[in-house]
Write a protein that holds these residues in place. Structure first.
Motif, PDB file in Angstrom:
ATOM      1  N   ASP A  12      23.781   2.009  39.207  1.00  0.00           N
ATOM      2  CA  ASP A  12      24.848   1.925  39.900  1.00  0.00           C
ATOM      3  C   ASP A  12      25.965   1.048  39.218  1.00  0.00           C
ATOM      4  O   ASP A  12      25.926   0.024  38.653  1.00  0.00           O
ATOM      5  CB  ASP A  12      24.317   0.993  41.040  1.00  0.00           C
ATOM      6  CG  ASP A  12      23.435   1.394  41.914  1.00  0.00           C
ATOM      7  OD1 ASP A  12      23.230   2.986  42.249  1.00  0.00           O
ATOM      8  OD2 ASP A  12      22.530   1.046  42.638  1.00  0.00           O
ATOM      9  N   THR A  48      31.615   1.959  44.858  1.00  0.00           N
ATOM     10  CA  THR A  48      30.579   1.864  44.072  1.00  0.00           C
ATOM     11  C   THR A  48      30.123   3.511  43.722  1.00  0.00           C
ATOM     12  O   THR A  48      30.631   4.528  44.274  1.00  0.00           O
ATOM     13  CB  THR A  48      29.322   1.534  45.024  1.00  0.00           C
ATOM     14  OG1 THR A  48      29.097   2.249  46.283  1.00  0.00           O
ATOM     15  CG2 THR A  48      29.518  -0.042  45.322  1.00  0.00           C
ATOM     16  N   GLU A  49      29.519   3.603  42.703  1.00  0.00           N
ATOM     17  CA  GLU A  49      29.016   5.313  42.214  1.00  0.00           C
ATOM     18  C   GLU A  49      27.735   4.827  41.715  1.00  0.00           C
ATOM     19  O   GLU A  49      27.124   3.971  41.424  1.00  0.00           O
ATOM     20  CB  GLU A  49      29.887   5.630  41.162  1.00  0.00           C
ATOM     21  CG  GLU A  49      31.259   5.998  41.671  1.00  0.00           C
ATOM     22  CD  GLU A  49      32.148   6.324  40.503  1.00  0.00           C
ATOM     23  OE1 GLU A  49      32.001   6.133  39.431  1.00  0.00           O
ATOM     24  OE2 GLU A  49      33.223   7.070  40.722  1.00  0.00           O
ATOM     25  N   THR A  50      26.931   5.966  42.098  1.00  0.00           N
ATOM     26  CA  THR A  50      25.404   5.926  41.471  1.00  0.00           C
ATOM     27  C   THR A  50      25.301   7.265  40.479  1.00  0.00           C
ATOM     28  O   THR A  50      25.624   8.418  40.881  1.00  0.00           O
ATOM     29  CB  THR A  50      24.341   6.250  42.702  1.00  0.00           C
ATOM     30  OG1 THR A  50      24.627   4.861  43.629  1.00  0.00           O
ATOM     31  CG2 THR A  50      23.130   6.293  42.131  1.00  0.00           C
ATOM     32  N   TYR A  51      24.579   6.871  39.383  1.00  0.00           N
ATOM     33  CA  TYR A  51      24.348   7.883  38.315  1.00  0.00           C
ATOM     34  C   TYR A  51      22.965   8.103  37.976  1.00  0.00           C
ATOM     35  O   TYR A  51      22.249   7.097  37.931  1.00  0.00           O
ATOM     36  CB  TYR A  51      25.088   7.597  37.146  1.00  0.00           C
ATOM     37  CG  TYR A  51      26.702   7.479  37.203  1.00  0.00           C
ATOM     38  CD1 TYR A  51      27.328   8.613  36.939  1.00  0.00           C
ATOM     39  CD2 TYR A  51      27.088   6.260  37.465  1.00  0.00           C
ATOM     40  CE1 TYR A  51      28.815   8.617  37.003  1.00  0.00           C
ATOM     41  CE2 TYR A  51      28.847   6.391  37.562  1.00  0.00           C
ATOM     42  CZ  TYR A  51      29.435   7.377  37.468  1.00  0.00           C
ATOM     43  OH  TYR A  51      30.605   7.676  37.453  1.00  0.00           O
ATOM     44  N   THR A  95      39.528   1.618  41.395  1.00  0.00           N
ATOM     45  CA  THR A  95      38.538   2.375  41.096  1.00  0.00           C
ATOM     46  C   THR A  95      39.387   3.911  40.663  1.00  0.00           C
ATOM     47  O   THR A  95      40.454   4.098  41.019  1.00  0.00           O
ATOM     48  CB  THR A  95      37.528   2.679  42.234  1.00  0.00           C
ATOM     49  OG1 THR A  95      38.440   3.380  43.155  1.00  0.00           O
ATOM     50  CG2 THR A  95      36.981   1.459  42.986  1.00  0.00           C
ATOM     51  N   GLU A 154      29.329  -0.736  40.366  1.00  0.00           N
ATOM     52  CA  GLU A 154      30.250  -1.460  41.298  1.00  0.00           C
ATOM     53  C   GLU A 154      31.667  -1.757  40.744  1.00  0.00           C
ATOM     54  O   GLU A 154      31.596  -2.781  39.916  1.00  0.00           O
ATOM     55  CB  GLU A 154      29.553  -2.436  42.079  1.00  0.00           C
ATOM     56  CG  GLU A 154      30.416  -2.992  43.311  1.00  0.00           C
ATOM     57  CD  GLU A 154      29.580  -4.272  44.204  1.00  0.00           C
ATOM     58  OE1 GLU A 154      30.425  -4.908  44.830  1.00  0.00           O
ATOM     59  OE2 GLU A 154      28.431  -4.127  44.037  1.00  0.00           O
ATOM     60  N   SER A 203      38.161   6.732  41.442  1.00  0.00           N
ATOM     61  CA  SER A 203      37.925   7.733  42.396  1.00  0.00           C
ATOM     62  C   SER A 203      38.038   7.438  43.883  1.00  0.00           C
ATOM     63  O   SER A 203      38.023   8.043  44.683  1.00  0.00           O
ATOM     64  CB  SER A 203      36.467   8.542  42.275  1.00  0.00           C
ATOM     65  OG  SER A 203      35.392   7.420  42.568  1.00  0.00           O
ATOM     66  N   ASP A 246      36.192   5.233  45.281  1.00  0.00           N
ATOM     67  CA  ASP A 246      35.004   4.796  45.930  1.00  0.00           C
ATOM     68  C   ASP A 246      34.533   3.375  45.349  1.00  0.00           C
ATOM     69  O   ASP A 246      34.859   3.369  43.987  1.00  0.00           O
ATOM     70  CB  ASP A 246      33.531   5.683  45.650  1.00  0.00           C
ATOM     71  CG  ASP A 246      33.857   7.064  46.417  1.00  0.00           C
ATOM     72  OD1 ASP A 246      34.490   7.254  47.548  1.00  0.00           O
ATOM     73  OD2 ASP A 246      33.442   7.944  46.063  1.00  0.00           O
TER      74      ASP A 246
END
Length: 182
Positions: free
Chosen positions: A163, A176-179, A170, A165, A172, A174
């Motif tokens: 994750d 937060t992003e999840t990979y 940012t 944050e 994009s 967002d």
């Protein structure tokens, strides 16, 4: 007197236009001046896990520090690592994690881990995003990172999720992003 009033308005407009042009040029110069710093940060970041394997003494220290005090009753704790783009040997406490594996366009870099354990890891650093082929300068975004989901992958323990944050701006929009990183 009518002619004089029109001349005065024209000069106000001219002064305002000149002020706007000078302001844009100064701000553009500052931004372009910082572009070299951003470009060198992305270029200097190693792109593979192989570059991170130069820390064997530190890896041994980590493995020893995470063993329990009573060696008779407990086995050593195997810490999960991070596989760069889901390939290769897992690396403990990586300082660099490739986020966009297709083109290495986004890289988590300069990661400092506050906590790194079998249950997860928390750290902070920056996400470097390349500018692409259109001549756009790369940018860096401060962020915090959380590794989770330790599993046995190809016979080695590795984290499977990350994750990100962002702290402020940012890439994009967002926060937060999840990979998936296994």
């Amino acid at each position: 007197m009518t002619d004089r009033a029109e001349t005065r308005r024209a000069s106000r407009r001219a002064v305002l236009a000149m002020f706007a042009v000078v302001t844009v040029l100064v701000l553009g110069g500052v931004w372009l001046g910082q572009a070299a710093d951003r470009a060198s940060a992305v270029g200097a970041a190693p792109k593979t896990a192989a570059a991170q394997k130069s820390r064997p003494a530190e890896t041994q220290r980590l493995e020893q520090s995470h063993r329990t005090a009573d060696a008779k009753s407990a086995a050593p704790v195997e810490l999960p690592g991070v596989r760069d783009c889901g390939a290769g040997e897992p690396v403990l406490e990586p300082r660099i994690i490739t986020l966009a594996c297709a083109d290495a366009g986004a890289v988590a870099s300069d990661i400092k881990w506050e906590h790194y354990g079998a249950d997860g890891a928390d750290g902070s650093g920056v996400v470097l995003v390349s500018g692409g082929a259109k001549g756009v300068a790369p940018a860096s975004f401060p962020a915090t990172f959380h590794l989770y989901g330790a599993k046995n992958v190809d016979g080695k323990k590795a984290f499977t999720g990350l994750d990100v944050e962002y702290l402020g701006a940012t890439p994009s929009g967002d926060s937060t992003e999840t990979y998936t990183i296994a």
